[in-house]
Design a protein around this motif. Sequence first.
Motif, PDB file in Angstrom:
ATOM      1  N   SER A 342      39.336  37.116  47.764  1.00  0.00           N
ATOM      2  CA  SER A 342      38.216  37.327  46.855  1.00  0.00           C
ATOM      3  C   SER A 342      38.659  37.509  45.404  1.00  0.00           C
ATOM      4  N   LEU A 343      37.692  37.396  44.509  1.00  0.00           N
ATOM      5  CA  LEU A 343      37.928  37.651  43.088  1.00  0.00           C
ATOM      6  C   LEU A 343      38.420  39.081  42.885  1.00  0.00           C
ATOM      7  N   LYS A 344      37.809  40.020  43.552  1.00  0.00           N
ATOM      8  CA  LYS A 344      38.205  41.425  43.424  1.00  0.00           C
ATOM      9  C   LYS A 344      39.663  41.612  43.819  1.00  0.00           C
ATOM     10  N   GLN A 345      40.077  40.995  44.933  1.00  0.00           N
ATOM     11  CA  GLN A 345      41.462  41.123  45.376  1.00  0.00           C
ATOM     12  C   GLN A 345      42.406  40.443  44.405  1.00  0.00           C
ATOM     13  N   GLU A 348      42.827  42.734  41.477  1.00  0.00           N
ATOM     14  CA  GLU A 348      43.615  43.895  41.891  1.00  0.00           C
ATOM     15  C   GLU A 348      45.098  43.537  42.013  1.00  0.00           C
ATOM     16  N   ASP A 349      45.390  42.341  42.519  1.00  0.00           N
ATOM     17  CA  ASP A 349      46.779  41.910  42.687  1.00  0.00           C
ATOM     18  C   ASP A 349      47.419  41.465  41.375  1.00  0.00           C
ATOM     19  N   GLY A 350      46.590  41.245  40.354  1.00  0.00           N
ATOM     20  CA  GLY A 350      47.133  40.816  39.063  1.00  0.00           C
ATOM     21  C   GLY A 350      47.305  39.324  38.922  1.00  0.00           C
ATOM     22  N   PHE A 351      46.666  38.544  39.819  1.00  0.00           N
ATOM     23  CA  PHE A 351      46.746  37.093  39.728  1.00  0.00           C
ATOM     24  C   PHE A 351      45.563  36.497  38.965  1.00  0.00           C
ATOM     25  N   LEU A 352      44.508  37.282  38.784  1.00  0.00           N
ATOM     26  CA  LEU A 352      43.330  36.827  38.059  1.00  0.00           C
ATOM     27  C   LEU A 352      43.030  37.779  36.905  1.00  0.00           C
ATOM     28  N   ALA A 353      42.353  37.252  35.904  1.00  0.00           N
ATOM     29  CA  ALA A 353      42.044  38.038  34.714  1.00  0.00           C
ATOM     30  C   ALA A 353      40.835  38.938  34.952  1.00  0.00           C
ATOM     31  N   PRO A 354      40.912  40.206  34.568  1.00  0.00           N
ATOM     32  CA  PRO A 354      39.733  41.081  34.629  1.00  0.00           C
ATOM     33  C   PRO A 354      38.770  40.751  33.492  1.00  0.00           C
ATOM     34  N   GLY A 633      36.119  48.598  36.296  1.00  0.00           N
ATOM     35  CA  GLY A 633      36.732  49.847  36.747  1.00  0.00           C
ATOM     36  C   GLY A 633      37.865  49.637  37.725  1.00  0.00           C
ATOM     37  N   ALA A 634      38.605  50.708  37.990  1.00  0.00           N
ATOM     38  CA  ALA A 634      39.757  50.624  38.889  1.00  0.00           C
ATOM     39  C   ALA A 634      39.337  50.295  40.318  1.00  0.00           C
ATOM     40  N   ASP A 635      38.048  50.535  40.650  1.00  0.00           N
ATOM     41  CA  ASP A 635      37.562  50.242  41.998  1.00  0.00           C
ATOM     42  C   ASP A 635      37.016  48.825  42.126  1.00  0.00           C
ATOM     43  N   GLY A 636      37.162  48.028  41.055  1.00  0.00           N
ATOM     44  CA  GLY A 636      36.689  46.651  41.105  1.00  0.00           C
ATOM     45  C   GLY A 636      35.221  46.489  40.775  1.00  0.00           C
ATOM     46  N   LYS A 637      34.579  47.572  40.306  1.00  0.00           N
ATOM     47  CA  LYS A 637      33.165  47.509  39.934  1.00  0.00           C
ATOM     48  C   LYS A 637      33.012  47.797  38.449  1.00  0.00           C
ATOM     49  N   LEU A 638      31.920  47.288  37.876  1.00  0.00           N
ATOM     50  CA  LEU A 638      31.644  47.592  36.476  1.00  0.00           C
ATOM     51  C   LEU A 638      31.264  49.052  36.328  1.00  0.00           C
ATOM     52  N   ILE A 639      31.747  49.659  35.258  1.00  0.00           N
ATOM     53  CA  ILE A 639      31.402  51.050  34.964  1.00  0.00           C
ATOM     54  C   ILE A 639      29.994  51.057  34.375  1.00  0.00           C
ATOM     55  N   THR A 640      29.044  51.603  35.136  1.00  0.00           N
ATOM     56  CA  THR A 640      27.654  51.568  34.689  1.00  0.00           C
ATOM     57  C   THR A 640      27.215  52.871  34.027  1.00  0.00           C
TER      58      THR A 640
END
Length: 798
Positions: A342-345, A348-354, A633-640
């Motif tokens: 997934s995009l989130k993974q 998290e792994d550092g292979f995709l841009a946040p 955010g660090a949990d892979g979700k937007l900080i709302t």
Amino acid sequence: MFLKQTLSERDICTKFITPALVAAGWDIQKQVREEWSFTDGRIIVRGQKYSRGKQKRADYVLFYKSTLLAIIEAKENNHSIGAGMQQAKEYADILDVHFVYSTNGDAFLEFDKTKTGGEVEKEISLESFPSPEELWERYATFKNLTPPQQEIVKEENHKDETDLAPRYYQQIAINRTIEAVARGDKRILLVMATGTGKTYTAFQILWRLWKAKTVKRVLYLADRNILVDQTKTGDFRPFGSDIMTKIQNREVDKSYQIYFALYQGLTGTDEEKNVFKQFSRDFFDMVVVDECHRGSANEESAWREVLSYFDSAVHLGMTATPKETKETSNITYFGEPVYTYSLKQGIEDGFLAPYKVVRISLNVDDGYRPEKGKVDKHGHEVEDRIYNTKDFDRTIVIDDRTKVAARKISEYLKLTNRMAKTIVFCVDTEHAERMRQALVNENSDMLKQYPNYVVRITGDDEIGKKELYNFSSVIEKQPVIATTSKLLTTGVDTKMVKVIALEAGIQSMTEFKQIIGRGTRLREDDGKVYFTIMDFRKVTNLFADPDFDGDPVVIYEPGPDEPVVPPTPPEGTGGTDDPPGTKPIPGEKVDGVDGGDGPDGNGPGGDPSNKPKKYYINDVAVTVANERVQYYGADGKLITESLKDYSRNKLLLEYTSLDDFLIKWNESERKEAIINELAEKGVLFEELQQEIGMDMDAFDLIAHIAFDKPPLTRKERAEEVKKRNYFEKYGTGAREVLQTLLEKYADEGIGSIETTAVLNVKPLNQLGTPTELVKLFGKKADFEQAVNELELELYRIA
């Protein structure tokens, strides 16, 4: 003689574990990866800078051919044999490894995931570590692989001159697919986020199957010319041009082994146009369906006819966004994905841009109602109702709204990077043209040097389409801004896109994921480490939808006697963003309502009662009502929630009290280490500084936000130190160095003075060489002690 308990972990590996593996028959060069960092570490954006989170690193990973078989976690001898088991199991789950070991150099603790009962964990001696053949036999038995099937799976990956190996998730996808083919599965689905190398993964799959002579002839299907051309000349190049061909001009040469084709180039309304029928039904051993979430997902689609014709072949579907709706389903056709990354993974792994999200609301977005008798600029009376973001640029155009959106996009680029590649997604091609004009006017200064600074790239714009390659290029500087409606949603490898502006009301989760995928590619060496989403239509609410990064599920599967109801065809006519020579996929919505052929979009296709397709309003003032930045955010979700509240909660998880924080801060030799650790856990110091509006040290940010202490600016802390005549005990030269370090702290923060590297940069390097400056204090340790004392003085007031 040495005491085993005094050896480092690395010594334990060298003296005990590696020799045990060699004795068991493992080839250290070919079958063992030692200290393998299988992730890159999450990108942590900090203002205009960034850092990397911790990499996941396995002490040993053991391979049999190209199959990951075992993982070993080593610990120092003063730990128990099983001390590393929990971490090893965590990594084993990620790496899809079935045999897990922990050791301290005395023995191994083995966890065998292939066992469903009995002694799944047991201690074995160093001399009893299993051989490669023993582990492979256990693995093959667990997987129910017959000897002929094993020979297929044993075929190794292609290696180029760089000896570049697939990333761990690619290797899992490759292995699971090949095992599925070896077992005789005919329908296989791979789900991998955009930018994670689906095409490269497909190449490795086909290479191994081709080398194993399991697959001899392959048909690679896509629906965009650029997808086919990128694949043939890129990842698939090792096959060689003599066995690869692209089917075009409806001509077929049956002497090749790898065939590339557009669906649109194979099918047609007339029987003689169905080029694929020139091949026998069993001609191909495998059909690869790129971006299979599009036409092939729909049972009513003409695309499905191609797959049905080559029914005896293995069908491999690849997508970042499997389509699951009432009418269309990848899973119904291909089955459950053999692997999902997934995009989130990937982030998290550092292979995709946040990413971060800038949400902009305009004053008319919550509802614009025209006054009674209101006419638009073409003299059409505007229907009396409330219009909102779903209507803007589709049924009603407010000129000033387009201009304000263009202005906000341009302002962002001016504040960050005027040359940041930017895609603006519009409602239709006519809207894309108006947005292009507005952006040209906002960036007229850039057009002097870069005539193609802003372009429209849509399917009906031949000039714009010619710029598609330049826009996607890492090297070409222009175009910088591309306006589009659909052409850039999928398929185009836009490596350097740093800004995605959403000026269309995207409601399809599949389309939204594809749009986000335009920015996720990471190009660290080229300065692309994150991207920004500017949302003018509240589209990013879809991030909160569980479906965004969840497992795909079939929404609806009709019963055996229940017909599939085809979706409603798109309304209206006009230009779409499909490449030349293509047609809309039957049953697939291409572009909603597109602009008509008249200059104002009010040509044919309107209501028979002379109601225009769009109203055009040029006398309504539009302003920004609200603007908010949301961070990943660090949990892979937007900080709302507010950034301050979010950070307070994160900090209170780390420190139970102010005293707890002060003790840990003062005990830390490098304060930057604490800052980096907190940043990795989601505390965004630079962004907090901007929100609070003070030039505070990280120390004061923590004390103020988490414990409500009145903050001091860095400059105020530096002044307090100066007042105490702290420097008087040092000689003149050393005093000048410390005073300069103090000024640097006031300007840049504590991290800038904590290493001797600071002596190599201005203004310290103007006082002398690093060696000369250190000698002013005595030895290097004396200099480091002086800096530590300076830090204590800085925070003494706390």
